[in-house]
Design an enzyme around this catalytic site. Sequence first.
Site, PDB file in Angstrom:
ATOM      1  CB  CYS A   3      18.079  31.972  25.270  1.00  0.00           C
ATOM      2  SG  CYS A   3      18.572  32.036  23.780  1.00  0.00           S
TER       3      CYS A   3
ATOM      4  CG  HIS B 173      19.091  36.050  28.221  1.00  0.00           C
ATOM      5  ND1 HIS B 173      18.978  34.737  26.800  1.00  0.00           N
ATOM      6  CD2 HIS B 173      18.364  36.874  28.113  1.00  0.00           C
ATOM      7  CE1 HIS B 173      18.180  36.264  26.156  1.00  0.00           C
ATOM      8  NE2 HIS B 173      17.378  36.919  27.151  1.00  0.00           N
TER       9      HIS B 173
END
Length: 501
Positions: free
Chosen positions: A84, A134
Amino acid sequence: MDRRRFLKTAGRAAAAAAAWPALSRAAATAPALARPNVVLVFADQWRAQAAGYAGDPNVRTPALDRLAARSVRFTTAVSNCPVCAPYRASLLTGRYPLTHGVFLNDVCLSADAVSLAQAFKGAGYRTAYVGKWHLDGHGRSAFIPRERRQGFDFWRVLECTHDYNKSAYYGDENAKSFWQGYDAAAQTREAQGYLRAAAGKGPFLLVLSWGPPHNPYETAPKKYRDMYRPEKLVLRPNVPPDRAEAARRDLAGYYAHCSALDDCVARLRETMLDWGLEENTIFVFTSDHGDMLGSQGMQRKQCPYDESILVPLLVHWPRLAREGRTIAAPIGAPDIMPTLLGLAGIEIPKTVEGADFSGRLRGGPAPAAGPAPADGPEPADGPEPAYGPEPAYGGALIACYAPFGEWPRARGGREYRGLRTARHTYVRTLEGPWLLFDNQADPYQQQNLCNLPEHAALQNRMEVLLQGRLRQTHDDFRPAETYVRKWRYVTDKTGTVPYAP
Protein backbone atom coordinates in the site's frame (compact mmCIF):
# COMPACT_ATOMS: atom_id res chain seq x y z
CA MET A 1 11.03 23.13 -12.49
CA ASP A 2 12.28 23.07 -8.88
CA ARG A 3 10.22 22.80 -5.71
CA ARG A 4 10.59 26.50 -4.76
CA ARG A 5 9.16 27.62 -8.08
CA PHE A 6 6.26 25.18 -7.83
CA LEU A 7 5.33 26.29 -4.36
CA LYS A 8 5.56 29.95 -5.38
CA THR A 9 3.21 29.47 -8.33
CA ALA A 10 0.87 27.19 -6.40
CA GLY A 11 -0.80 30.25 -4.90
CA ARG A 12 -2.64 30.77 -8.16
CA ALA A 13 -4.83 27.75 -7.44
CA ALA A 14 -8.19 28.48 -5.84
CA ALA A 15 -8.72 26.93 -2.41
CA ALA A 16 -11.45 24.30 -2.20
CA ALA A 17 -14.62 25.73 -0.68
CA ALA A 18 -15.68 24.42 2.71
CA ALA A 19 -19.29 24.31 1.57
CA TRP A 20 -20.12 23.66 -2.07
CA PRO A 21 -22.35 26.40 -3.54
CA ALA A 22 -25.24 25.53 -5.80
CA LEU A 23 -24.34 25.52 -9.50
CA SER A 24 -26.74 25.42 -12.40
CA ARG A 25 -26.21 22.86 -15.13
CA ALA A 26 -26.18 25.68 -17.66
CA ALA A 27 -23.04 27.07 -16.03
CA ALA A 28 -21.53 23.60 -15.77
CA THR A 29 -21.86 22.99 -19.49
CA ALA A 30 -20.02 26.19 -20.51
CA PRO A 31 -17.22 25.77 -23.09
CA ALA A 32 -14.44 23.55 -21.76
CA LEU A 33 -11.21 25.21 -20.67
CA ALA A 34 -7.94 24.40 -22.39
CA ARG A 35 -6.36 22.36 -19.60
CA PRO A 36 -8.04 19.03 -18.88
CA ASN A 37 -9.40 18.07 -15.49
CA VAL A 38 -7.97 14.90 -13.95
CA VAL A 39 -9.98 12.35 -11.94
CA LEU A 40 -7.75 9.60 -10.56
CA VAL A 41 -9.64 6.73 -8.91
CA PHE A 42 -7.81 3.84 -7.33
CA ALA A 43 -8.77 0.88 -5.22
CA ASP A 44 -6.75 -1.04 -2.64
CA GLN A 45 -5.66 -4.57 -3.58
CA TRP A 46 -7.61 -4.91 -6.88
CA ARG A 47 -5.62 -7.26 -9.07
CA ALA A 48 -5.55 -6.76 -12.83
CA GLN A 49 -7.21 -10.08 -13.58
CA ALA A 50 -10.40 -9.33 -11.56
CA ALA A 51 -12.53 -7.61 -14.19
CA GLY A 52 -14.88 -8.76 -16.89
CA TYR A 53 -12.91 -6.96 -19.60
CA ALA A 54 -9.76 -8.75 -18.37
CA GLY A 55 -11.35 -12.16 -18.87
CA ASP A 56 -12.33 -13.10 -15.31
CA PRO A 57 -15.23 -15.57 -15.69
CA ASN A 58 -16.70 -14.80 -12.27
CA VAL A 59 -16.73 -11.09 -11.46
CA ARG A 60 -19.43 -8.70 -12.69
CA THR A 61 -17.99 -5.29 -13.58
CA PRO A 62 -20.27 -3.85 -16.29
CA ALA A 63 -19.30 -0.21 -15.67
CA LEU A 64 -15.59 -0.94 -15.92
CA ASP A 65 -16.18 -3.12 -18.96
CA ARG A 66 -17.92 -0.20 -20.69
CA LEU A 67 -15.14 2.14 -19.61
CA ALA A 68 -12.43 -0.23 -20.90
CA ALA A 69 -14.19 -0.40 -24.27
CA ARG A 70 -13.61 3.36 -24.64
CA SER A 71 -10.25 3.70 -22.85
CA VAL A 72 -6.58 3.11 -23.38
CA ARG A 73 -5.83 0.01 -21.34
CA PHE A 74 -2.34 -0.82 -20.11
CA THR A 75 -2.05 -4.61 -20.02
CA THR A 76 1.27 -4.57 -18.15
CA ALA A 77 0.60 -2.01 -15.43
CA VAL A 78 2.90 -2.90 -12.56
CA SER A 79 2.90 -2.15 -8.84
CA ASN A 80 6.67 -1.90 -8.58
CA CYS A 81 6.70 -2.47 -4.82
CA PRO A 82 3.35 -4.22 -4.35
CA VAL A 83 2.36 -2.84 -0.95
CA CYS A 84 0.00 0.00 0.00
CA ALA A 85 2.24 2.81 1.21
CA PRO A 86 5.20 2.31 -1.17
CA TYR A 87 2.88 2.45 -4.17
CA ARG A 88 1.11 5.57 -2.90
CA ALA A 89 4.37 7.38 -2.28
CA SER A 90 5.52 6.58 -5.82
CA LEU A 91 2.16 7.67 -7.22
CA LEU A 92 2.35 11.07 -5.50
CA THR A 93 6.04 11.80 -6.14
CA GLY A 94 6.95 9.95 -9.35
CA ARG A 95 9.88 8.44 -7.44
CA TYR A 96 11.08 4.95 -6.59
CA PRO A 97 10.95 3.71 -2.97
CA LEU A 98 14.69 3.94 -2.29
CA THR A 99 14.47 7.63 -3.20
CA HIS A 100 11.29 8.63 -1.35
CA GLY A 101 12.03 6.23 1.51
CA VAL A 102 8.57 4.67 1.86
CA PHE A 103 9.45 1.00 1.32
CA LEU A 104 7.43 -0.07 4.39
CA ASN A 105 3.88 0.68 5.50
CA ASP A 106 3.11 3.19 8.25
CA VAL A 107 6.00 5.61 7.76
CA CYS A 108 5.70 9.27 6.79
CA LEU A 109 6.35 10.49 3.26
CA SER A 110 8.74 13.44 3.36
CA ALA A 111 8.10 16.77 1.64
CA ASP A 112 11.40 16.93 -0.26
CA ALA A 113 9.89 16.30 -3.72
CA VAL A 114 7.37 18.21 -5.79
CA SER A 115 4.20 16.17 -5.36
CA LEU A 116 1.46 15.39 -7.86
CA ALA A 117 -0.86 17.95 -6.24
CA GLN A 118 1.84 20.63 -6.04
CA ALA A 119 2.69 20.18 -9.70
CA PHE A 120 -0.94 20.59 -10.76
CA LYS A 121 -1.44 23.54 -8.37
CA GLY A 122 1.55 25.22 -9.96
CA ALA A 123 -0.39 25.12 -13.25
CA GLY A 124 -3.49 26.70 -11.70
CA TYR A 125 -5.42 23.57 -10.71
CA ARG A 126 -7.56 23.08 -7.63
CA THR A 127 -6.71 19.84 -5.83
CA ALA A 128 -8.83 17.38 -3.85
CA TYR A 129 -8.28 14.06 -2.12
CA VAL A 130 -11.03 11.78 -0.75
CA GLY A 131 -10.55 8.44 1.01
CA LYS A 132 -7.58 6.41 2.23
CA TRP A 133 -4.17 8.13 2.51
CA HIS A 134 -1.71 5.74 4.24
CA LEU A 135 1.31 8.03 3.88
CA ASP A 136 1.40 9.94 7.15
CA GLY A 137 2.85 7.44 9.61
CA HIS A 138 1.54 9.19 12.72
CA GLY A 139 -1.18 6.66 13.55
CA ARG A 140 -3.86 5.17 11.36
CA SER A 141 -6.65 7.19 13.00
CA ALA A 142 -4.75 10.43 13.60
CA PHE A 143 -5.55 13.84 12.14
CA ILE A 144 -3.25 14.84 9.26
CA PRO A 145 -2.41 18.57 9.31
CA ARG A 146 -2.31 20.63 6.13
CA GLU A 147 1.50 20.74 5.99
CA ARG A 148 1.59 16.93 5.60
CA ARG A 149 -1.06 16.71 2.85
CA GLN A 150 1.37 16.98 -0.07
CA GLY A 151 -0.43 19.97 -1.59
CA PHE A 152 -4.05 18.77 -1.55
CA ASP A 153 -6.55 21.44 -0.53
CA PHE A 154 -10.00 19.84 -0.42
CA TRP A 155 -9.56 17.02 2.10
CA ARG A 156 -11.86 14.21 3.27
CA VAL A 157 -9.32 11.65 4.44
CA LEU A 158 -8.32 9.03 6.99
CA GLU A 159 -4.84 7.55 7.14
CA CYS A 160 -6.03 3.93 7.03
CA THR A 161 -8.90 1.68 8.07
CA HIS A 162 -10.40 -1.54 6.80
CA ASP A 163 -13.62 -1.21 8.81
CA TYR A 164 -15.56 -0.26 5.70
CA ASN A 165 -18.92 0.05 7.45
CA LYS A 166 -17.79 2.26 10.32
CA SER A 167 -15.15 4.38 8.66
CA ALA A 168 -13.96 7.77 9.92
CA TYR A 169 -12.44 10.74 8.15
CA TYR A 170 -11.20 14.28 8.78
CA GLY A 171 -11.75 17.49 6.87
CA ASP A 172 -9.76 20.66 7.45
CA GLU A 173 -10.16 20.60 11.22
CA ASN A 174 -9.14 18.07 13.86
CA ALA A 175 -12.68 16.79 14.26
CA LYS A 176 -13.47 13.20 13.35
CA SER A 177 -16.52 12.47 11.21
CA PHE A 178 -17.89 9.17 9.92
CA TRP A 179 -18.95 8.06 6.46
CA GLN A 180 -22.53 6.82 6.35
CA GLY A 181 -22.77 3.14 5.52
CA TYR A 182 -20.27 1.45 3.20
CA ASP A 183 -17.43 3.95 3.05
CA ALA A 184 -16.54 3.56 -0.63
CA ALA A 185 -20.11 4.47 -1.61
CA ALA A 186 -20.11 7.49 0.73
CA GLN A 187 -16.70 8.61 -0.51
CA THR A 188 -17.99 8.34 -4.06
CA ARG A 189 -20.96 10.56 -3.19
CA GLU A 190 -18.50 13.09 -1.77
CA ALA A 191 -16.48 12.96 -4.98
CA GLN A 192 -19.68 13.41 -7.01
CA GLY A 193 -20.45 16.52 -5.00
CA TYR A 194 -16.98 17.86 -5.67
CA LEU A 195 -17.42 17.24 -9.41
CA ARG A 196 -20.72 19.11 -9.46
CA ALA A 197 -19.23 22.06 -7.60
CA ALA A 198 -16.07 22.12 -9.72
CA ALA A 199 -17.74 21.91 -13.12
CA GLY A 200 -17.13 25.03 -15.18
CA LYS A 201 -14.84 26.69 -12.62
CA GLY A 202 -11.42 25.91 -14.04
CA PRO A 203 -9.24 22.80 -14.05
CA PHE A 204 -9.06 20.47 -11.07
CA LEU A 205 -7.29 17.32 -9.89
CA LEU A 206 -9.48 14.94 -7.87
CA VAL A 207 -8.05 11.77 -6.32
CA LEU A 208 -10.50 9.20 -4.92
CA SER A 209 -8.90 6.37 -2.96
CA TRP A 210 -11.05 3.41 -1.85
CA GLY A 211 -10.16 0.84 0.83
CA PRO A 212 -11.85 -2.23 -0.74
CA PRO A 213 -11.51 -4.82 -2.17
CA HIS A 214 -8.71 -5.25 0.39
CA ASN A 215 -9.65 -7.80 3.04
CA PRO A 216 -11.77 -8.28 5.16
CA TYR A 217 -13.55 -9.73 2.16
CA GLU A 218 -16.89 -10.49 3.77
CA THR A 219 -17.91 -6.89 4.54
CA ALA A 220 -19.36 -5.60 1.26
CA PRO A 221 -23.07 -4.66 1.30
CA LYS A 222 -25.38 -7.68 1.27
CA LYS A 223 -26.78 -7.04 -2.22
CA TYR A 224 -23.28 -7.55 -3.63
CA ARG A 225 -22.41 -10.51 -1.41
CA ASP A 226 -25.57 -12.21 -2.61
CA MET A 227 -24.25 -12.05 -6.18
CA TYR A 228 -21.53 -14.65 -5.54
CA ARG A 229 -21.69 -18.23 -4.31
CA PRO A 230 -18.28 -19.72 -3.46
CA GLU A 231 -19.05 -23.16 -4.88
CA LYS A 232 -19.87 -21.65 -8.28
CA LEU A 233 -16.61 -19.77 -8.74
CA VAL A 234 -14.00 -20.86 -11.28
CA LEU A 235 -10.48 -20.77 -9.83
CA ARG A 236 -7.30 -19.86 -11.63
CA PRO A 237 -5.32 -23.03 -12.51
CA ASN A 238 -2.45 -22.00 -10.22
CA VAL A 239 -4.56 -22.34 -7.05
CA PRO A 240 -3.47 -25.62 -5.36
CA PRO A 241 -6.28 -28.08 -4.55
CA ASP A 242 -5.67 -27.79 -0.80
CA ARG A 243 -6.33 -24.03 -1.02
CA ALA A 244 -9.38 -24.23 -3.26
CA GLU A 245 -12.10 -24.03 -0.60
CA ALA A 246 -10.53 -21.06 1.18
CA ALA A 247 -9.82 -19.35 -2.13
CA ARG A 248 -13.46 -19.66 -3.24
CA ARG A 249 -14.69 -18.30 0.07
CA ASP A 250 -12.33 -15.32 -0.09
CA LEU A 251 -13.02 -14.68 -3.77
CA ALA A 252 -16.78 -14.52 -3.21
CA GLY A 253 -16.30 -11.63 -0.78
CA TYR A 254 -13.56 -10.04 -2.85
CA TYR A 255 -15.73 -10.04 -5.96
CA ALA A 256 -18.59 -8.55 -3.94
CA HIS A 257 -16.37 -5.58 -3.10
CA CYS A 258 -15.34 -5.32 -6.76
CA SER A 259 -18.95 -5.19 -7.92
CA ALA A 260 -19.79 -2.60 -5.28
CA LEU A 261 -16.92 -0.42 -6.53
CA ASP A 262 -18.00 -0.99 -10.11
CA ASP A 263 -21.33 0.64 -9.23
CA CYS A 264 -19.36 3.52 -7.72
CA VAL A 265 -17.53 3.95 -11.03
CA ALA A 266 -20.89 4.01 -12.81
CA ARG A 267 -22.14 6.80 -10.54
CA LEU A 268 -18.99 8.87 -11.02
CA ARG A 269 -19.21 8.51 -14.78
CA GLU A 270 -22.89 9.47 -14.76
CA THR A 271 -22.12 12.64 -12.79
CA MET A 272 -19.35 13.57 -15.22
CA LEU A 273 -21.71 13.16 -18.17
CA ASP A 274 -24.57 15.04 -16.50
CA TRP A 275 -22.37 18.02 -15.65
CA GLY A 276 -20.52 18.38 -18.93
CA LEU A 277 -17.17 17.05 -17.68
CA GLU A 278 -16.71 14.10 -20.02
CA GLU A 279 -14.92 15.71 -22.95
CA ASN A 280 -12.32 17.63 -20.98
CA THR A 281 -11.52 15.21 -18.16
CA ILE A 282 -8.81 12.58 -18.02
CA PHE A 283 -10.37 9.73 -16.02
CA VAL A 284 -7.98 7.10 -14.64
CA PHE A 285 -8.89 3.86 -12.87
CA THR A 286 -6.19 1.76 -11.23
CA SER A 287 -5.10 0.06 -7.98
CA ASP A 288 -2.12 0.11 -5.64
CA HIS A 289 -1.38 -3.64 -5.90
CA GLY A 290 -3.08 -6.98 -6.41
CA ASP A 291 -4.00 -9.97 -4.26
CA MET A 292 -2.84 -13.58 -4.63
CA LEU A 293 -6.14 -15.04 -3.30
CA GLY A 294 -4.77 -18.57 -3.22
CA SER A 295 -2.77 -18.48 -6.46
CA GLN A 296 0.60 -20.19 -6.00
CA GLY A 297 -0.78 -21.18 -2.57
CA MET A 298 -0.24 -17.62 -1.35
CA GLN A 299 -2.28 -14.72 0.05
CA ARG A 300 -2.32 -10.94 -0.22
CA LYS A 301 0.61 -9.01 -1.76
CA GLN A 302 4.37 -8.23 -1.72
CA CYS A 303 5.34 -11.34 -3.71
CA PRO A 304 6.46 -11.02 -7.38
CA TYR A 305 3.73 -13.06 -9.10
CA ASP A 306 1.29 -11.45 -11.51
CA GLU A 307 -1.70 -11.67 -9.18
CA SER A 308 0.23 -9.47 -6.75
CA ILE A 309 2.09 -7.06 -9.05
CA LEU A 310 -0.26 -6.46 -12.00
CA VAL A 311 -3.01 -3.86 -11.53
CA PRO A 312 -5.77 -2.48 -13.75
CA LEU A 313 -4.92 0.78 -15.49
CA LEU A 314 -7.54 2.45 -17.70
CA VAL A 315 -7.03 5.95 -19.07
CA HIS A 316 -10.15 7.52 -20.59
CA TRP A 317 -10.08 10.86 -22.39
CA PRO A 318 -12.02 11.42 -25.61
CA ARG A 319 -9.09 13.44 -26.98
CA LEU A 320 -6.98 10.27 -26.85
CA ALA A 321 -9.45 7.69 -28.11
CA ARG A 322 -13.16 7.05 -28.40
CA GLU A 323 -12.67 3.34 -28.91
CA GLY A 324 -10.63 1.09 -26.67
CA ARG A 325 -7.08 0.10 -27.42
CA THR A 326 -4.33 -1.63 -25.46
CA ILE A 327 -0.72 -0.87 -24.68
CA ALA A 328 1.50 -3.77 -23.64
CA ALA A 329 4.58 -1.68 -22.78
CA PRO A 330 5.21 -1.98 -19.02
CA ILE A 331 4.29 1.04 -16.93
CA GLY A 332 4.88 1.46 -13.20
CA ALA A 333 3.68 3.61 -10.33
CA PRO A 334 6.42 6.29 -10.71
CA ASP A 335 5.33 6.76 -14.34
CA ILE A 336 1.75 7.84 -13.57
CA MET A 337 2.55 11.33 -12.28
CA PRO A 338 4.75 12.38 -15.24
CA THR A 339 2.27 10.82 -17.67
CA LEU A 340 -0.66 12.82 -16.29
CA LEU A 341 1.42 16.00 -16.31
CA GLY A 342 2.47 15.27 -19.86
CA LEU A 343 -1.13 14.79 -20.99
CA ALA A 344 -2.09 18.09 -19.34
CA GLY A 345 0.83 19.95 -20.89
CA ILE A 346 2.43 20.74 -17.53
CA GLU A 347 6.17 20.81 -16.94
CA ILE A 348 7.42 17.68 -15.16
CA PRO A 349 9.42 18.46 -11.98
CA LYS A 350 13.07 17.53 -11.89
CA THR A 351 12.45 15.47 -8.76
CA VAL A 352 10.44 12.92 -10.81
CA GLU A 353 12.18 9.64 -11.71
CA GLY A 354 9.35 7.97 -13.66
CA ALA A 355 8.82 8.01 -17.42
CA ASP A 356 6.25 10.12 -19.30
CA PHE A 357 3.93 7.84 -21.30
CA SER A 358 1.78 10.67 -22.65
CA GLY A 359 3.35 10.33 -26.09
CA ARG A 360 2.58 6.61 -26.12
CA LEU A 361 -1.01 7.32 -25.12
CA ARG A 362 -1.26 9.65 -28.09
CA GLY A 363 -0.09 6.89 -30.42
CA GLY A 364 3.67 7.35 -30.38
CA PRO A 365 6.41 5.05 -29.08
CA ALA A 366 6.92 4.05 -25.48
CA PRO A 367 9.38 6.30 -23.62
CA ALA A 368 12.96 5.29 -23.14
CA ALA A 369 13.42 3.65 -19.78
CA GLY A 370 16.69 5.43 -19.15
CA PRO A 371 20.23 4.93 -20.44
CA ALA A 372 21.07 1.54 -21.89
CA PRO A 373 22.98 -0.87 -19.65
CA ALA A 374 26.75 -0.60 -19.91
CA ASP A 375 26.87 -4.19 -21.22
CA GLY A 376 25.07 -3.19 -24.42
CA PRO A 377 21.68 -2.06 -25.72
CA GLU A 378 18.47 -3.21 -24.12
CA PRO A 379 17.46 -6.53 -25.70
CA ALA A 380 14.19 -7.05 -27.49
CA ASP A 381 11.74 -8.96 -25.33
CA GLY A 382 11.35 -12.01 -27.57
CA PRO A 383 8.71 -12.35 -30.30
CA GLU A 384 5.92 -9.82 -30.39
CA PRO A 385 3.10 -10.73 -27.99
CA ALA A 386 -0.08 -12.16 -29.47
CA TYR A 387 -2.13 -9.18 -28.24
CA GLY A 388 -0.49 -6.67 -30.58
CA PRO A 389 2.88 -5.26 -31.64
CA GLU A 390 4.96 -3.24 -29.21
CA PRO A 391 8.35 -1.65 -29.70
CA ALA A 392 11.31 -3.23 -27.98
CA TYR A 393 11.12 -1.92 -24.43
CA GLY A 394 12.56 -2.82 -21.08
CA GLY A 395 10.62 -3.94 -18.08
CA ALA A 396 9.04 -2.40 -15.04
CA LEU A 397 11.14 -2.89 -11.93
CA ILE A 398 9.50 -5.07 -9.26
CA ALA A 399 10.96 -5.20 -5.79
CA CYS A 400 10.50 -6.12 -2.18
CA TYR A 401 12.93 -4.00 -0.19
CA ALA A 402 11.94 -5.41 3.19
CA PRO A 403 9.68 -8.42 3.82
CA PHE A 404 7.16 -7.45 6.50
CA GLY A 405 3.56 -7.61 7.67
CA GLU A 406 1.65 -10.45 6.01
CA TRP A 407 4.77 -11.65 4.15
CA PRO A 408 7.48 -11.84 6.84
CA ARG A 409 10.48 -14.14 6.59
CA ALA A 410 8.69 -16.77 8.68
CA ARG A 411 6.15 -17.10 5.84
CA GLY A 412 8.68 -17.15 3.02
CA GLY A 413 9.11 -13.41 2.61
CA ARG A 414 12.42 -12.27 1.18
CA GLU A 415 14.10 -9.32 -0.46
CA TYR A 416 14.01 -9.48 -4.25
CA ARG A 417 14.54 -7.41 -7.36
CA GLY A 418 13.13 -8.24 -10.76
CA LEU A 419 11.60 -7.09 -14.02
CA ARG A 420 8.16 -7.58 -15.54
CA THR A 421 8.31 -7.02 -19.29
CA ALA A 422 5.46 -7.35 -21.75
CA ARG A 423 6.30 -11.04 -21.98
CA HIS A 424 8.65 -12.21 -19.23
CA THR A 425 9.09 -12.08 -15.47
CA TYR A 426 12.59 -12.38 -14.03
CA VAL A 427 13.37 -12.17 -10.31
CA ARG A 428 16.48 -12.64 -8.19
CA THR A 429 17.02 -12.67 -4.43
CA LEU A 430 20.16 -11.86 -2.48
CA GLU A 431 21.17 -15.49 -3.01
CA GLY A 432 20.82 -15.40 -6.80
CA PRO A 433 18.28 -15.93 -9.62
CA TRP A 434 14.91 -17.16 -8.34
CA LEU A 435 12.10 -16.95 -10.92
CA LEU A 436 11.85 -16.79 -14.71
CA PHE A 437 8.51 -17.05 -16.50
CA ASP A 438 7.42 -16.78 -20.09
CA ASN A 439 4.04 -15.20 -19.42
CA GLN A 440 2.89 -15.61 -23.00
CA ALA A 441 3.42 -19.37 -23.06
CA ASP A 442 2.66 -19.82 -19.34
CA PRO A 443 0.13 -17.14 -18.28
CA TYR A 444 -0.43 -18.66 -14.83
CA GLN A 445 3.30 -18.83 -14.05
CA GLN A 446 3.41 -22.55 -13.32
CA GLN A 447 6.71 -23.36 -15.07
CA ASN A 448 9.75 -21.72 -13.50
CA LEU A 449 12.46 -21.58 -16.20
CA CYS A 450 15.11 -20.18 -13.91
CA ASN A 451 18.53 -21.90 -14.09
CA LEU A 452 17.42 -24.36 -16.76
CA PRO A 453 20.21 -24.78 -19.36
CA GLU A 454 17.87 -24.46 -22.33
CA HIS A 455 16.78 -20.98 -21.14
CA ALA A 456 20.23 -19.71 -20.15
CA ALA A 457 20.37 -17.14 -22.98
CA LEU A 458 17.03 -15.64 -21.99
CA GLN A 459 18.02 -15.56 -18.33
CA ASN A 460 21.32 -13.85 -19.15
CA ARG A 461 19.54 -11.21 -21.23
CA MET A 462 17.08 -10.54 -18.43
CA GLU A 463 19.89 -10.30 -15.90
CA VAL A 464 21.67 -7.69 -18.03
CA LEU A 465 18.47 -5.70 -18.32
CA LEU A 466 17.77 -5.95 -14.59
CA GLN A 467 21.26 -4.81 -13.63
CA GLY A 468 20.91 -1.85 -15.97
CA ARG A 469 17.60 -0.87 -14.38
CA LEU A 470 19.06 -1.16 -10.88
CA ARG A 471 21.84 1.22 -11.88
CA GLN A 472 19.29 3.63 -13.35
CA THR A 473 17.34 3.69 -10.08
CA HIS A 474 20.45 3.79 -7.85
CA ASP A 475 19.48 0.52 -6.20
CA ASP A 476 22.42 -1.32 -4.63
CA PHE A 477 20.20 -4.28 -3.57
CA ARG A 478 21.24 -4.77 0.04
CA PRO A 479 19.59 -6.68 2.90
CA ALA A 480 16.46 -5.04 4.26
CA GLU A 481 18.13 -4.10 7.52
CA THR A 482 20.51 -1.81 5.60
CA TYR A 483 17.64 0.39 4.43
CA VAL A 484 15.75 0.21 7.72
CA ARG A 485 18.85 1.53 9.52
CA LYS A 486 19.51 4.18 6.87
CA TRP A 487 16.00 5.60 7.24
CA ARG A 488 16.02 5.09 11.04
CA TYR A 489 12.82 3.11 11.12
CA VAL A 490 11.90 0.94 14.10
CA THR A 491 10.36 -2.44 13.24
CA ASP A 492 9.03 -5.38 15.23
CA LYS A 493 9.89 -9.06 14.83
CA THR A 494 7.75 -9.34 11.70
CA GLY A 495 9.59 -6.44 10.09
CA THR A 496 6.56 -4.19 10.49
CA VAL A 497 6.67 -0.56 11.64
CA PRO A 498 4.26 -0.49 14.64
CA TYR A 499 1.31 1.84 14.27
CA ALA A 500 -1.39 3.26 16.47
CA PRO A 501 -4.69 1.59 15.53
